[in-house]
Design a protein around this motif. Structure first.
Motif, PDB file in Angstrom:
ATOM      1  N   MET A  87       0.877  -1.036  -0.075  1.00  0.00           N
ATOM      2  CA  MET A  87      -0.007   0.135  -0.160  1.00  0.00           C
ATOM      3  C   MET A  87       0.865   1.311   0.176  1.00  0.00           C
ATOM      4  N   TYR A  88       0.366   2.361  -0.685  1.00  0.00           N
ATOM      5  CA  TYR A  88       1.108   3.615  -0.605  1.00  0.00           C
ATOM      6  C   TYR A  88       0.341   4.563   0.019  1.00  0.00           C
ATOM      7  N   ASN A  89       1.216   5.970   0.232  1.00  0.00           N
ATOM      8  CA  ASN A  89       0.956   6.908   1.029  1.00  0.00           C
ATOM      9  C   ASN A  89       0.666   8.085   0.298  1.00  0.00           C
ATOM     10  N   ASN A  90       1.240   8.018  -0.912  1.00  0.00           N
ATOM     11  CA  ASN A  90       1.443   9.525  -1.502  1.00  0.00           C
ATOM     12  C   ASN A  90       1.456   9.105  -3.093  1.00  0.00           C
ATOM     13  N   ALA A 126      -3.907   2.518  -2.513  1.00  0.00           N
ATOM     14  CA  ALA A 126      -3.793   3.604  -1.635  1.00  0.00           C
ATOM     15  C   ALA A 126      -3.883   2.995  -0.077  1.00  0.00           C
ATOM     16  N   SER A 127      -3.184   3.311   0.658  1.00  0.00           N
ATOM     17  CA  SER A 127      -3.432   3.152   2.130  1.00  0.00           C
ATOM     18  C   SER A 127      -4.533   4.099   2.606  1.00  0.00           C
ATOM     19  N   PRO A 128      -4.990   3.689   3.744  1.00  0.00           N
ATOM     20  CA  PRO A 128      -6.066   4.448   4.338  1.00  0.00           C
ATOM     21  C   PRO A 128      -5.384   5.797   4.626  1.00  0.00           C
ATOM     22  N   GLY A 129      -6.162   6.780   4.412  1.00  0.00           N
ATOM     23  CA  GLY A 129      -5.675   8.200   4.658  1.00  0.00           C
ATOM     24  C   GLY A 129      -4.628   8.802   3.620  1.00  0.00           C
ATOM     25  N   SER A 130      -4.431   8.023   2.491  1.00  0.00           N
ATOM     26  CA  SER A 130      -3.140   8.550   1.677  1.00  0.00           C
ATOM     27  C   SER A 130      -3.604   9.780   0.908  1.00  0.00           C
ATOM     28  N   LYS A 131      -2.797  10.274   0.255  1.00  0.00           N
ATOM     29  CA  LYS A 131      -2.939  11.391  -0.517  1.00  0.00           C
ATOM     30  C   LYS A 131      -2.831  10.631  -1.971  1.00  0.00           C
ATOM     31  N   GLY A 171       7.590  14.087  -2.656  1.00  0.00           N
ATOM     32  CA  GLY A 171       7.761  13.052  -1.980  1.00  0.00           C
ATOM     33  C   GLY A 171       6.723  11.651  -2.301  1.00  0.00           C
ATOM     34  N   ASN A 172       6.279  11.675  -3.608  1.00  0.00           N
ATOM     35  CA  ASN A 172       5.434  10.544  -3.993  1.00  0.00           C
ATOM     36  C   ASN A 172       6.145   9.182  -3.722  1.00  0.00           C
ATOM     37  N   ASP A 173       5.450   8.273  -3.522  1.00  0.00           N
ATOM     38  CA  ASP A 173       6.045   6.614  -3.398  1.00  0.00           C
ATOM     39  C   ASP A 173       5.519   5.895  -4.435  1.00  0.00           C
ATOM     40  N   ALA A 207      12.256   7.583 -12.941  1.00  0.00           N
ATOM     41  CA  ALA A 207      11.595   7.941 -11.452  1.00  0.00           C
ATOM     42  C   ALA A 207      12.465   7.334 -10.358  1.00  0.00           C
ATOM     43  N   ALA A 208      12.384   7.884  -9.167  1.00  0.00           N
ATOM     44  CA  ALA A 208      12.906   7.598  -8.123  1.00  0.00           C
ATOM     45  C   ALA A 208      12.121   6.766  -7.058  1.00  0.00           C
ATOM     46  N   CYS A 209      10.872   6.495  -7.472  1.00  0.00           N
ATOM     47  CA  CYS A 209       9.918   5.691  -6.534  1.00  0.00           C
ATOM     48  C   CYS A 209       9.437   4.555  -7.608  1.00  0.00           C
ATOM     49  N   ALA A 210       8.420   4.114  -7.098  1.00  0.00           N
ATOM     50  CA  ALA A 210       7.857   2.860  -7.905  1.00  0.00           C
ATOM     51  C   ALA A 210       6.756   3.489  -8.823  1.00  0.00           C
ATOM     52  N   VAL A 211       6.912   2.877 -10.149  1.00  0.00           N
ATOM     53  CA  VAL A 211       5.953   3.231 -11.098  1.00  0.00           C
ATOM     54  C   VAL A 211       4.905   2.009 -11.649  1.00  0.00           C
ATOM     55  N   HIS A 212       4.022   2.183 -11.880  1.00  0.00           N
ATOM     56  CA  HIS A 212       2.882   1.211 -12.282  1.00  0.00           C
ATOM     57  C   HIS A 212       2.314   1.712 -13.632  1.00  0.00           C
ATOM     58  N   VAL A 213       2.648   0.894 -14.599  1.00  0.00           N
ATOM     59  CA  VAL A 213       2.191   1.377 -15.989  1.00  0.00           C
ATOM     60  C   VAL A 213       0.776   0.794 -16.380  1.00  0.00           C
ATOM     61  N   VAL A 214      -0.081   1.480 -16.678  1.00  0.00           N
ATOM     62  CA  VAL A 214      -1.447   0.721 -16.917  1.00  0.00           C
ATOM     63  C   VAL A 214      -1.846   0.770 -18.448  1.00  0.00           C
ATOM     64  N   ARG A 215      -2.185  -0.289 -19.275  1.00  0.00           N
ATOM     65  CA  ARG A 215      -2.486  -0.108 -20.568  1.00  0.00           C
ATOM     66  C   ARG A 215      -3.758  -0.584 -20.716  1.00  0.00           C
TER      67      ARG A 215
END
Length: 135
Positions: A1-4, A28-33, A98-100, A127-135
């Protein structure tokens, strides 16, 4: 789960906007942005004379409305519109805030993408964070 989570959005007919929105909600984690980001590419000098200031203002109003519509689907979501080069602006924003995770839509690559590079491939490579590509 991710926070930002950052979700770059392109308003055209080739990209499905619903899939990245759904995925952001799932990851998204609960309360994430969650931030939906649209980057307006700068007009080349020769084209500026053909695009009136009123047209540019109308475009921005419409884009803000569309971003608000996307953001209302997820709690803690907001829309941001920036100007610049799409790939660099996405990466700069993710680094600054600071996106994760970045969730980015991509089309099937064509020959031109292998030589010029698409926005999604640029983001994936740098990118310095995880990237998820959607097709």
């Amino acid at each position: 789960m991710y926070n930002n989570i950052l979700v770059p959005v392109l308003f055209d007919n080739d990209h499905d906007k619903s899939a990245p929105v759904k995925l952001a909600g799932l990851l998204a984690s609960p309360g994430s942005k969650i931030t939906f980001l649209h980057v307006i590419e700068r007009l080349p000098g020769y084209a500026k004379s053909f695009v009136t200031e009123n047209l540019q203002k109308e475009l921005r109003v419409t884009l803000h409305q569309e971003m608000d519509r996307l953001a209302q689907h997820l709690p803690g979501a907001e829309g941001v519109i920036l100007e610049g080069h799409s790939g660099r602006t996405i990466l700069d924003y993710a680094g600054q805030y600071g996106n994760d995770l970045i969730i980015i839509a991509s089309h099937r690559p064509g020959v031109k993408d292998y030589f010029l590079g698409s926005t999604a491939s640029h983001v994936v490579r740098h990118a310095a964070c995880a990237v998820h590509v959607v097709r």
